[in-house]
Write a protein that holds these residues in place. Structure first.
Motif, PDB file in Angstrom:
ATOM      1  N   ARG A 133      22.375  -9.008  31.998  1.00  0.00           N
ATOM      2  CA  ARG A 133      20.926  -9.210  31.752  1.00  0.00           C
ATOM      3  C   ARG A 133      20.604  -9.079  30.274  1.00  0.00           C
ATOM      4  N   MET A 134      21.241  -8.129  29.598  1.00  0.00           N
ATOM      5  CA  MET A 134      20.978  -7.950  28.177  1.00  0.00           C
ATOM      6  C   MET A 134      21.493  -9.144  27.367  1.00  0.00           C
ATOM      7  N   TYR A 135      22.629  -9.708  27.766  1.00  0.00           N
ATOM      8  CA  TYR A 135      23.118 -10.929  27.116  1.00  0.00           C
ATOM      9  C   TYR A 135      22.136 -12.072  27.333  1.00  0.00           C
ATOM     10  N   ASP A 136      21.631 -12.207  28.556  1.00  0.00           N
ATOM     11  CA  ASP A 136      20.656 -13.264  28.848  1.00  0.00           C
ATOM     12  C   ASP A 136      19.396 -13.091  28.004  1.00  0.00           C
ATOM     13  N   PHE A 191      16.017 -14.622  23.359  1.00  0.00           N
ATOM     14  CA  PHE A 191      15.390 -14.239  22.095  1.00  0.00           C
ATOM     15  C   PHE A 191      15.862 -15.138  20.961  1.00  0.00           C
ATOM     16  N   VAL A 192      17.176 -15.347  20.880  1.00  0.00           N
ATOM     17  CA  VAL A 192      17.728 -16.180  19.807  1.00  0.00           C
ATOM     18  C   VAL A 192      17.208 -17.607  19.924  1.00  0.00           C
ATOM     19  N   ASP A 193      17.132 -18.121  21.147  1.00  0.00           N
ATOM     20  CA  ASP A 193      16.620 -19.481  21.350  1.00  0.00           C
ATOM     21  C   ASP A 193      15.158 -19.602  20.918  1.00  0.00           C
ATOM     22  N   GLN A 194      14.386 -18.561  21.178  1.00  0.00           N
ATOM     23  CA  GLN A 194      12.953 -18.589  20.864  1.00  0.00           C
ATOM     24  C   GLN A 194      12.657 -18.214  19.414  1.00  0.00           C
TER      25      GLN A 194
END
Length: 84
Positions: free
Chosen positions: A57-60, A65-68
């Motif tokens: 979940r933390m990776y997701d 976050f990185v995508d946004q």
């Protein structure tokens, strides 16, 4: 090599995540990391599969976050300069 135990102590989880037992306790108390209380003294245990699910979940969340929030280098005129 010994098999991974099904249940981990908060100290075990802290070592795996390279954080403190207090931080793991906070994750459990907030409900971010599923755990159970066992025994008369109510010691917390985290099932290894729950820890793996938390890590996924933390990776997701990190990917989202990185995508946004894409990283961009500042323009050359916006970069700090070194002072001698």
């Amino acid at each position: 090599m010994a098999p991974t135990p099904r249940f981990l102590t908060l100290a075990d989880v802290a070592e795996i995540l390279s954080t403190s037992s207090a931080q793991v306790y906070a994750l459990v108390r907030r409900g971010d990391l599923a755990a159970i209380k066992i025994g008369g003294r109510g010691q917390w245990r985290v099932e290894a599969s729950q820890l793996e699910a938390y890590i996924e979940r933390m990776y997701d969340e990190a990917r989202t976050f990185v995508d946004q929030h894409p990283f961009s280098e500042p323009a050359a005129d916006e970069r700090p300069t070194e002072v001698d």
